[in-house]
Design an enzyme around this catalytic site. Structure first.
Site, mmCIF file in Angstrom:
data_model
loop_
_atom_site.group_PDB
_atom_site.id
_atom_site.type_symbol
_atom_site.label_atom_id
_atom_site.label_comp_id
_atom_site.label_asym_id
_atom_site.label_seq_id
_atom_site.Cartn_x
_atom_site.Cartn_y
_atom_site.Cartn_z
ATOM 1 C CB SER A 147 -0.933 -9.504 -1.327
ATOM 2 O OG SER A 147 0.309 -9.764 -1.948
ATOM 3 C CE LYS A 148 -0.239 -1.980 1.372
ATOM 4 N NZ LYS A 148 -0.585 -2.430 2.742
ATOM 5 N NE ARG A 149 3.974 -10.464 -0.273
ATOM 6 C CZ ARG A 149 3.249 -11.562 -0.123
ATOM 7 N NH1 ARG A 149 3.463 -12.615 -0.872
ATOM 8 N NH2 ARG A 149 2.308 -11.618 0.791
#
Ligand code: GLU
Length: 480
Positions: A255-257
């Site tokens: 994910s973006k994280r």
């Protein structure tokens, strides 16, 4: 088979609500490979119906990212928002045939329903409360001024099956799909509100005569719903292939994280398109026996098939991506590398003699084999554009026994004019003899003096190049 010879038509359907994500790009790779392998068409549809979150700059980023990766699509992209009349017509058809109905439940009523379900530890679902309203009940809601969504009937008893090209036989129970599904947002009861994802995808895929839908496995539940819609609309359903998710180091969905996930970020970091598409293909697909892990898109297209796509999630592996990128940089050769590095060197403000760039090509030949990222070509070239400071290891080496006498001997032997490879070898041996040290000491000391570090590319070639640039004498002298 050439492009367009077969009936196979696949599509990528990105939503322009963000930059081109590696998951979407990997889906694009599998679609492209399958289309090319089958001699079919790879189409593009921009799913821009979320008006708030869709932005033209994201569409731009997605299109240029796909082109950069070499994943050219066939024909003009279909813009989903331009097809709203067809979407509304399909919803009207579902209403007319009794497959859909208007639901007048308010947000508050639905929230109360979900609260009760949560309290009773039940999975949240719509309880189909407005499925069979009488004309009088409807009229009463309309008179109250209530707006209505349009819901598509999903019978709890339905059993939905398909043969997935990756996952084999799949079966879903209608009762696991959350009750009757909203296909159009809330609107005054004489209108049809904004059509929603599952409905528009089915209408568009049918209109584009898509034969195979290849997408991430996070869409599996949508596929069950969409198959019901195909049936209700009397349209031919495509074949489905659900590809495994890309996972991070912890085994969770990337994910973006996790930091870098946009193709433009990888590009900015210095990854080549060739290495990235190669790597993305390996995220879920294994090449057949005897085929190398380093391959071109064309080679992968020749070998591609879903029987070699894994069901398990694919863990992102930076080491493998870096290795592939290094391979690509090596294969490209010094001339292409120079073309790519020149703008980066220019951006550094380094003086580049346009008339004589042979030494720059030689520099690329020298540093190319030890580069992983294009950016390494900036760090590794720097000592050839300006005299580097001595790092700690270099200082320790230059203080060690025998180092100074070696450098003095080398200076004395250094010819003013050209220096050839054989002659340079001889100088190193002579310097060792005259200073009474092993040749290793000569090499290490010379490297420390020339590069200010004990690390770097091939020493002899480095020295010859710096000699050509008239840089070696001064660098040795500064250490004495
Ligand atoms: N716009 C959807 C997405 O980006 C498309 C999914 C599909 O391929 O149907 O997830």
């Amino acid at each position: 088979m050439g492009a367009g010879d077969s009936a196979v038509r696949v599509r990528l359907a990105p939503s322009p609500t963000g930059t081109l994500h590696i998951g979407t790009a990997r889906t694009a790779v599998f679609n492209w490979l399958f289309a090319r392998h089958q001699g079919g068409q790879f189409l593009l549809r921009i799913e821009d119906t979320d008006k708030e979150r869709s932005k033209p700059e994201f569409t731009e980023n997605i299109l240029s990212g796909l082109k950069w990766l070499g994943l050219q699509w066939d024909g003009e992209p279909v813009i989903q928002s331009e097809r709203i009349a067809a979407h509304r017509a399909a919803i009207q058809q579902l209403l007319d045939s009794g497959h859909a109905y208007r639901c007048y439940a308010t947000e508050q009523e639905l929230a109360a329903m979900r609260e009760q379900q949560a309290a009773a530890k039940q999975a949240p679902r719509y309880d189909n409360r407005h499925r069979d309203l009488s004309p009088e009940q409807e009229a009463a809601f309309v008179a109250e001024g209530r707006q209505a969504t349009v819901r598509f009937r999903i019978d709890d008893g339905a059993s939905i099956g398909w043969t997935d090209l990756v996952r084999g036989e799949m079966r879903w129970a209608g009762s696991d799909l959350g009750g009757d599904m909203v296909v159009a947002r809330r609107a005054p009861a004489d209108q049809i509100g904004d059509p929603l994802y599952n409905l528009v995808v089915v209408v568009d895929d049918a209109a584009m005569a898509i034969t195979h839908v290849i997408r991430g496995e996070d869409h599996i539940a949508n596929t069950a719903k969409q198959l019901l819609l195909y049936g209700a609309l009397g349209a031919q359903a495509p074949v489905f292939a659900h590809t495994p998710l890309i996972l991070n180091q912890e085994g969770k969905k990337l994910s973006k994280r996790d930091g870098v996930t946009s193709i433009s970020d990888f590009q900015a970091m210095g990854y080549t398109a060739e290495a990235l598409v190669n790597y993305m293909t390996l995220l879920g697909w294994s090449p057949p026996e005897g085929m190398d892990e380093r391959f071109s898109l064309e080679q992968a297209a020749n070998a591609f098939g879903f029987e070699r796509v894994n069901r398990a999630g694919a863990r992102f592996d930076w080491d493998k991506l870096n290795w592939l990128n290094g391979q690509v940089l090596k294969e490209q050769g010094p001339a292409v590398l120079l073309e790519q590095l020149l703008p980066l060197w220019q951006a550094k403000g380094w003086e580049l003699d346009k008339a004589d760039n042979q030494w720059q090509a030689d520099l690329c030949e020298l540093i190319g084999p030890s580069m992983t990222l294009l950016a390494d070509g900036v760090a590794q070239a720097e000592p050839f554009f300006s005299c580097p400071p001595l790092n700690e290891a270099a200082q320790v080496q230059l203080e060690s026994e025998g180092a100074k006498p070696v450098l003095v001997a080398l200076l004395a032997l250094l010819p003013p004019g050209e220096l050839g490879s054989e002659q340079a070898q001889k100088l190193l041996t002579e310097a060792a003899t005259s200073a009474g040290v092993k040749k290793g000491v000569v090499m290490k000391s010379l490297r420390a003096a020339l590069l200010g570090s004990l690390q770097g590319p091939d020493l002899l070639a480095t020295w010859l190049l710096l000699h050509r640039l008239g840089q070696d004498r001064a660098r040795i002298e500064r250490c004495l």
